[in-house]
Design an enzyme around this catalytic site. Structure first.
Site, PDB file in Angstrom:
ATOM      1  N   ARG A  31      13.754  -6.082  16.809  1.00 15.75           N
ATOM      2  CA  ARG A  31      12.699  -7.051  16.514  1.00 15.75           C
ATOM      3  C   ARG A  31      13.391  -8.339  16.078  1.00 15.75           C
ATOM      4  NH1 ARG A  31       8.040  -5.652  12.117  1.00 15.75           N
ATOM      5  NH2 ARG A  31       9.802  -5.872  10.693  1.00 15.75           N
ATOM      6  N   ARG A  72      12.985  -2.905  -0.317  1.00 15.52           N
ATOM      7  CA  ARG A  72      11.806  -3.765  -0.055  1.00 15.52           C
ATOM      8  C   ARG A  72      10.589  -2.849   0.099  1.00 15.52           C
ATOM      9  NH1 ARG A  72      15.421  -4.876   3.964  1.00 15.52           N
ATOM     10  NH2 ARG A  72      13.971  -3.956   5.464  1.00 15.52           N
ATOM     11  N   LYS A  91       3.411  -9.513   1.460  1.00 13.19           N
ATOM     12  CA  LYS A  91       2.931 -10.242   2.639  1.00 13.19           C
ATOM     13  C   LYS A  91       1.487  -9.819   2.948  1.00 13.19           C
ATOM     14  CE  LYS A  91       4.975  -6.844   5.786  1.00 13.19           C
ATOM     15  NZ  LYS A  91       5.495  -6.633   7.108  1.00 13.19           N
ATOM     16  N   CYS A 122     -23.192  -2.948  12.061  1.00 14.60           N
ATOM     17  CA  CYS A 122     -23.531  -4.324  12.458  1.00 14.60           C
ATOM     18  C   CYS A 122     -22.459  -5.265  11.909  1.00 14.60           C
ATOM     19  CB  CYS A 122     -24.868  -4.738  11.875  1.00 14.60           C
ATOM     20  SG  CYS A 122     -26.172  -3.525  12.059  1.00 14.60           S
ATOM     21  N   HIS A 158      16.322  -3.504   8.991  1.00 15.36           N
ATOM     22  CA  HIS A 158      15.020  -2.830   8.857  1.00 15.36           C
ATOM     23  C   HIS A 158      15.010  -1.631   9.789  1.00 15.36           C
ATOM     24  CE1 HIS A 158      10.861  -2.578   7.670  1.00 15.36           C
ATOM     25  NE2 HIS A 158      10.400  -2.727   8.887  1.00 15.36           N
ATOM     26  N   ASP A 216     -22.877  -7.452   9.549  1.00 14.91           N
ATOM     27  CA  ASP A 216     -23.013  -7.645   8.097  1.00 14.91           C
ATOM     28  C   ASP A 216     -23.622  -6.456   7.360  1.00 14.91           C
ATOM     29  OD1 ASP A 216     -22.354 -10.506   8.438  1.00 14.91           O
ATOM     30  OD2 ASP A 216     -24.265 -10.496   9.498  1.00 14.91           O
ATOM     31  N   TYR A 244     -28.716  -1.234  16.223  1.00 11.16           N
ATOM     32  CA  TYR A 244     -28.443  -1.754  17.566  1.00 11.16           C
ATOM     33  C   TYR A 244     -28.206  -0.623  18.553  1.00 11.16           C
ATOM     34  CZ  TYR A 244     -27.757  -6.511  15.793  1.00 11.16           C
ATOM     35  OH  TYR A 244     -27.949  -7.728  15.237  1.00 11.16           O
TER      36      TYR A 244
HETATM   37  C1  LIG Z   1      11.210  -6.345   7.059  1.00  9.09           C
HETATM   38  C2  LIG Z   1      10.285  -5.510   6.238  1.00  9.09           C
HETATM   39  N1  LIG Z   1      10.732  -4.995   5.097  1.00  9.09           N
HETATM   40  C3  LIG Z   1       9.944  -4.234   4.311  1.00  9.09           C
HETATM   41  C4  LIG Z   1       8.641  -3.964   4.643  1.00  9.09           C
HETATM   42  C5  LIG Z   1       7.812  -3.097   3.747  1.00  9.09           C
HETATM   43  O1  LIG Z   1       7.457  -1.919   4.397  1.00  9.09           O
HETATM   44  P1  LIG Z   1       6.577  -0.809   3.683  1.00  9.09           P
HETATM   45  O2  LIG Z   1       5.241  -1.406   3.532  1.00  9.09           O
HETATM   46  O3  LIG Z   1       6.611   0.341   4.620  1.00  9.09           O
HETATM   47  O4  LIG Z   1       7.218  -0.514   2.381  1.00  9.09           O
HETATM   48  C6  LIG Z   1       8.133  -4.480   5.837  1.00  9.09           C
HETATM   49  C7  LIG Z   1       6.762  -4.168   6.218  1.00  9.09           C
HETATM   50  O5  LIG Z   1       6.393  -3.957   7.314  1.00  9.09           O
HETATM   51  C8  LIG Z   1       8.980  -5.283   6.652  1.00  9.09           C
HETATM   52  O6  LIG Z   1       8.547  -5.802   7.796  1.00  9.09           O
END
Ligand SMILES: Cc1ncc(COP(=O)(O)O)c(C=O)c1O
Length: 360
Positions: free
Chosen positions: A131, A215, A37, A302, A161, A304, A256
């Site tokens: 969540r 994951r 992601k 800045c 999670h 850029d 700046y």
């Molecule tokens: C639902 C879920 N699973 C897995 C992950 C992966 O987590 P990490 O990057 O700590 O391995 C995330 C990341 O935030 C997540 O939101």
């Protein structure tokens, strides 16, 4: 890749991403779902997916449906799980594009029942993060029972999670227990059961005999909130170049709001990178690395450009590492900014071209 003009770029080490994947798989002895992601945590989701698919990986997780569709466009056959919330209006596209999605609310399941087309999903259970997910285990058991009669719905997975994989082990164990109790009440276990992110994968996953997958996001990119190393490798290096230099005389001011004043005769290098690239102003007074030596960031950053105080023998065209080598690690920058490595990586904006190395 289209021509790159600017002398600022991220170097993504693809080989190291794969090495981290195999290392984590060895540690946890489960199937690893790469979490790509947020543009693969700033590394470039399509390029990272392309490479991992070349290496034989067939299943990915993302947060948004848009992110899934971007991968799907190039890869018609891999499994892609959307972990965020989709709406009933999105069912047509997930069905047509064969995207696996997350069901975390009864209202979406009700819409799925009356949908005309194949749907594949994972059920998300809220065991304490509060969540996304079903809180009441009876609702989940009822849903699994009900889906038995819905031939167009495949409940391929179930997951939760953790809120404290990097901190409170006791709380994590409470979440694990709730999840296991729920699993025990399911008549048929889904094909995929997963609970761990990177931190939990490295520390606890081997003990979780009830799961099939993990994951993993940040660990693929060689980072983890754990200070122990687990043998993960750097994958992200942000470089820039000295494109102009100035010699300041004692008392000369810089940038700046003239927040910096030369104490003596000093040489300043100007780098073509600034807060519009994600190097936020809070980085002032941090360090960059040139030829494996740290040099201070001086003056206001800045939009850029930014300034570095350099010695006489460093000059125009010299490469400067802003973060990601052994002198200025991404952990160092996270500490400097009082944040986590995830945020540091995600902050580097689309303006910075990503280049790919070590494709082995
Ligand atoms: C639902 C879920 N699973 C897995 C992950 C992966 O987590 P990490 O990057 O700590 O391995 C995330 C990341 O935030 C997540 O939101």
């Amino acid at each position: 890749m289209s021509k790159r003009y600017r002398k600022t770029w991220v170097e993504v080490n693809l080989g190291h991403i794969y090495d981290n994947y195999t290392q984590i798989k060895d540690i946890c002895q489960k199937e690893v779902i790469p979490v790509i992601k947020a543009n693969a945590y700033g590394h470039g989701a399509v390029e990272v997916a392309d490479y991992l698919i070349e290496k034989g990986i067939r299943c990915f997780a993302v947060s948004l449906l848009e992110e899934a569709l971007e991968i799907r466009e190039k890869h018609p056959d891999v499994d892609i799980l959307v972990m965020g919330v989709i709406s009933a209006d999105d069912l047509t596209v997930v069905s047509k594009q064969k995207i696996t999605f997350t069901v975390s609310q009864k209202s979406l399941y009700d819409a799925m029942k009356s949908f005309n087309g194949p749907l594949k999903c994972h059920i998300k259970v809220d065991t304490g993060m509060h969540r996304l997910g079903f809180i009441n285990p009876h609702d989940v058991v009822a849903l699994f029972d009900d889906a038995h009669d819905e031939s167009h719905i495949v409940l391929e997975g179930i997951y939760t999670h953790f809120a404290t994989s990097d901190s409170d082990r006791f709380y994590l164990e409470q979440q694990v227990q709730k999840f296991k109790d729920l699993l025990d009440n399911l008549k048929i276990k889904p094909k995929m059961v997963h609970v761990s992110n990177t931190s939990a994968t490295l520390k606890y996953e081997k003990q979780f005999i009830f799961t099939t997958h993990v994951r993993v996001g940040i660990g693929l990119f060689g980072l983890s909130l754990e200070k122990e190393s687990y043998g993960l490798k750097n994958t992200f290096k942000l470089n820039s170049t000295i494109v102009e230099e100035k010699t300041l005389q004692p008392g000369d001011k810089l940038g700046y709001s003239i927040t910096y004043e030369a104490k003596e005769k000093e040489k300043i290098g100007v780098l073509p990178i600034g807060y519009a690239d994600g190097i936020i102003r809070k980085n002032q007074n941090g360090f960059v690395s040139i030829n494996n030596t740290p040099y201070p960031i001086v003056g206001r950053i800045c939009m850029d450009q930014m300034f570095v105080k350099i010695p006489d023998d460093v000059t125009i065209d010299e490469t400067v590492t802003i973060m990601g080598d052994d002198i200025v690690t991404i952990d160092d920058v996270a500490e400097r900014l009082d944040t986590i490595t995830y945020e540091v990586l995600c902050q580097i904006t689309y303006r910075v071209p990503r280049t790919y190395t070590n494709r082995k």
